[in-house]
Structures are given as C-alpha cells and as structure tokens.
Design a protein around this motif. Structure first.
Motif, mmCIF file in Angstrom:
data_model
loop_
_atom_site.group_PDB
_atom_site.id
_atom_site.type_symbol
_atom_site.label_atom_id
_atom_site.label_comp_id
_atom_site.label_asym_id
_atom_site.label_seq_id
_atom_site.Cartn_x
_atom_site.Cartn_y
_atom_site.Cartn_z
ATOM 1 N N VAL A 28 -18.982 -17.397 -12.877
ATOM 2 C CA VAL A 28 -20.050 -18.363 -12.592
ATOM 3 C C VAL A 28 -19.503 -19.446 -11.660
ATOM 4 O O VAL A 28 -18.422 -19.999 -11.911
ATOM 5 N N TRP A 29 -20.257 -19.749 -10.597
ATOM 6 C CA TRP A 29 -19.842 -20.786 -9.650
ATOM 7 C C TRP A 29 -20.032 -22.160 -10.282
ATOM 8 O O TRP A 29 -21.128 -22.533 -10.689
ATOM 9 N N PHE A 30 -18.931 -22.921 -10.382
ATOM 10 C CA PHE A 30 -18.948 -24.270 -10.945
ATOM 11 C C PHE A 30 -18.810 -25.239 -9.779
ATOM 12 O O PHE A 30 -17.701 -25.463 -9.257
ATOM 13 N N SER A 31 -19.942 -25.817 -9.373
ATOM 14 C CA SER A 31 -19.967 -26.608 -8.137
ATOM 15 C C SER A 31 -19.073 -27.857 -8.180
ATOM 16 O O SER A 31 -18.468 -28.185 -7.151
ATOM 17 N N PRO A 32 -18.947 -28.584 -9.311
ATOM 18 C CA PRO A 32 -18.069 -29.761 -9.290
ATOM 19 C C PRO A 32 -16.626 -29.420 -8.909
ATOM 20 O O PRO A 32 -15.949 -30.205 -8.244
ATOM 21 N N ALA A 33 -16.147 -28.255 -9.336
ATOM 22 C CA ALA A 33 -14.774 -27.850 -9.006
ATOM 23 C C ALA A 33 -14.731 -26.950 -7.780
ATOM 24 O O ALA A 33 -13.651 -26.599 -7.319
ATOM 25 N N ARG A 34 -15.918 -26.550 -7.272
ATOM 26 C CA ARG A 34 -16.030 -25.684 -6.100
ATOM 27 C C ARG A 34 -15.221 -24.393 -6.281
ATOM 28 O O ARG A 34 -14.425 -23.996 -5.413
ATOM 29 N N LYS A 35 -15.465 -23.746 -7.405
ATOM 30 C CA LYS A 35 -14.806 -22.462 -7.641
ATOM 31 C C LYS A 35 -15.573 -21.685 -8.716
ATOM 32 O O LYS A 35 -16.392 -22.251 -9.463
ATOM 33 N N TYR A 36 -15.318 -20.381 -8.764
ATOM 34 C CA TYR A 36 -15.902 -19.540 -9.796
ATOM 35 C C TYR A 36 -15.051 -19.633 -11.066
ATOM 36 O O TYR A 36 -13.822 -19.615 -11.011
ATOM 37 N N ILE A 37 -15.738 -19.738 -12.199
ATOM 38 C CA ILE A 37 -15.084 -19.736 -13.498
ATOM 39 C C ILE A 37 -15.340 -18.373 -14.137
ATOM 40 O O ILE A 37 -16.472 -17.887 -14.149
#
Length: 334
Positions: free
Chosen positions: A130-139
């Motif tokens: 899932v793309w986590f926008s605050p960290a700008r990466k997929y989790i």
C-alpha cells in the motif's frame, strides 16, 4: 584530513547515541499503517479465483487519502512462483483513491488472479503493498501463500450456443468462422466440466466452463465437499444446462443446475436424503428435462432450526419442559 580532538569525542559519542535512540524509537511507516492479508485455503484448482482478504488499519494519528504515486494504484501485490517474480497481467488502474479515517480499519477481498497470471501449477507466495504518501513509499504486508493444483475430470459435455459477434473478425475461432452466417449472433462451442479435487482431508466437487475452440477457461469454481460413498451423477437437458447430484454427507445429497454461461441457477439448489432403500438419482423427464427421483427432499435450514430449538429446550430449568408439554396438551384439547 582533520580529526576530532580528544576533548570533543564525548560530545560526538553523545550526539551519535541520541541519533540512534531517536531512530530506534521513531514511529515507522509500518506502525502507522498496518496491513494484513490472509487466504481461506492453501490449495487452488487451476483457473480458480484466488481471493485474498486484506485488513488495513490507519494508526497514523490523522486521516489519510489512499492514492498511488503519479496516478498509479495505491494497492499492489508482489507475487512469486517459487523464486521467480510473476508479472502483473492487468496493468489498468483498479483501485481508485479513497480516504481512511484515523483509527479506521478497512476490510475487503481482492481476487489477485484477476491481476496476475497464476495458471501454471506450483507454489505461489504473495504480499500486498500500500502506498503511504507521508513517507512516499509502499508499505508491505505479511506474506501468504497458495498452491495451484490440478483436478481430475469426472464428466464433461460439449454443446453449441450462440454469442454476440466480436468487434473484429480476428477474434473469431476456427469453428465460429466456419459457421458464420453474417448475423449479429454467432454459433460457438462450450464445454461443461465437473472435476474432483482431493485435498489433505477432504474431496471437493468443482465446475468449469471451457471454450474448446480456443482452449480458454471461462470460469472455474468450487461447488462443495464431495463424499465418494456413491458416485456423483451428471446430465444435460434440452437447454444445454448441466445438472449434478452428489453426496455431501453420508446419506445426504445436493443437486444444482448450471446454465450455458456457467452460472448456478439459485432456484435449482436442492437437498435430498436417502429414505430406506430409496436413493436419490437423476433421471430424464419428458420435454427434455432432468429431475431427481428417489429419496426424499429436505430443507437443511428447517432441520437446523429444529435442532437449535431442541437444544434450547434441553437447556431449560428442570420441570419447565413438563409445564410446556402440559400447556401444549391443554391447547390441543381445546
């Protein structure tokens, strides 16, 4: 090259220690967005759906809008067959941007067989991302797995049916081209197929609809558990609907009818049980139909309600059962 003086070393060590502690206790993206996936079964018959249940919890302390980078999907999967990555076959964006509130948990199911070609036999592992926008990466989530296996064909029947003409003639099969009369509907072929898969502890009855002209599987799904004390029975009627009667429990049977598109007709699902020497079986009837003869039809829902009612009565306080029976007798006498 310059070196730190001995007097400054304690300060540098202290600063480095503080940095390490901050990094160790800083909330990670994984902790802020929790992703879990699981499957209901470990083995899947070739061409069967592979549904993955996803649980997504927002622990970031704020509402989040789930949307992928550059318009891409916010939910993706990583699929491996053995050690080899499986490429995504459906490249279209599927998951539209959505909001997940702080503390909210979303639960949904995705058939990953719609996005990845998983028809080769073998052991697969898959993981959600899932793309986590605050960290700008997929989790990424935990890993789960499934084994794609074969099933033994018990019965099949090929029949003719019509379908809408495709947009281009290049999509016609050889059979369709030979029988093309130029109309808006085309004569084509389909094959009803019933299969048996035996797992570790149980056997299951599967249905599959094939296009024999192109060797394509149009649908494949599990019907129910199969008991092999008595062999299942199959038939096809004048409408080219497939009928199957099979044992689901000792002395108990299920019967369904499946249309030419591979759909189970809801009203056709019926249950039967043996009655003495009389055993349910399929039989052709006038006008090209198929019916069940022998045994006796029963309603499993009604049987379940009766069983639960009996259980509730058995839990009544001592003496109350006799009062209920007495009241019933008095009401009957009136």
């Amino acid at each position: 090259m310059s070196f730190a003086s001995p007097a400054s070393l304690p300060k540098l060590v202290s600063a480095a220690l503080i940095l390490v502690l901050c990094l160790a206790f800083a909330p990670s993206a994984h902790a802020q967005l929790e992703i879990k996936i699981k499957t209901k079964q470990r083995e899947y018959v070739q061409f069967e759906d592979i549904p993955v249940m996803i649980t997504l919890t927002n622990r970031s302390g704020r509402d989040l809008t789930l949307g992928g980078p550059g318009g891409a999907d916010w939910l993706d999967f990583r699929v491996f067959r053995g050690q080899r990555a499986v490429r995504r076959s459906n490249l279209n964006n599927i998951f539209e941007p959505t909001m997940i509130r702080n503390g909210q948990t979303m639960k949904f199911t995705v058939d990953i067989a719609n996005y990845f070609t998983m028809t080769d036999f073998g052991f697969y592992t898959f993981q959600a991302a899932v793309w986590f926008s605050p960290a700008r990466k997929y989790i990424t989530s935990n890993r789960t797995s499934g084994n794609v296996v074969s099933a033994r064909v018990l019965w099949d029947q090929t029949y003719g049916v019509t379908r809408d003409r495709p947009k281009t003639d290049t999509d016609l099969s050889e059979f369709e081209s030979l029988h093309d009369d130029g109309g808006s509907r085309l004569m084509t072929l389909r094959t009803h197929k019933f299969m048996k898969f035996t797992g570790r502890n149980k056997s299951y009855l599967y249905y599959r609809l094939d296009d024999p002209s192109t060797l394509a599987c149009l649908t494949c799904y599990r019907l129910a558990e199969l008991i092999d004390i008595r062999k299942p029975m199959f038939a096809i009627d004048n409408d080219n609907h497939a009928h199957v009667l099979w044992m689901t429990r000792p002395q108990m049977y299920a019967k369904v009818e499946i249309d030419t598109r591979g759909n189970v007709l809801p009203d056709s699902v019926k249950y039967f049980k043996e009655k003495g020497p009389s055993i349910p079986r399929l039989q052709a009837v006038p006008q090209g139909g198929v019916a069940v003869v022998g045994g006796v039809e029963f309603d499993p829902d009604a049987a379940k309600e009766q069983k639960e009612a009996t259980r509730r009565l058995s839990e009544l306080p001592p003496g109350l059962e006799e009062l209920i029976d007495m009241r019933r007798q008095l009401e009957a006498a009136e």
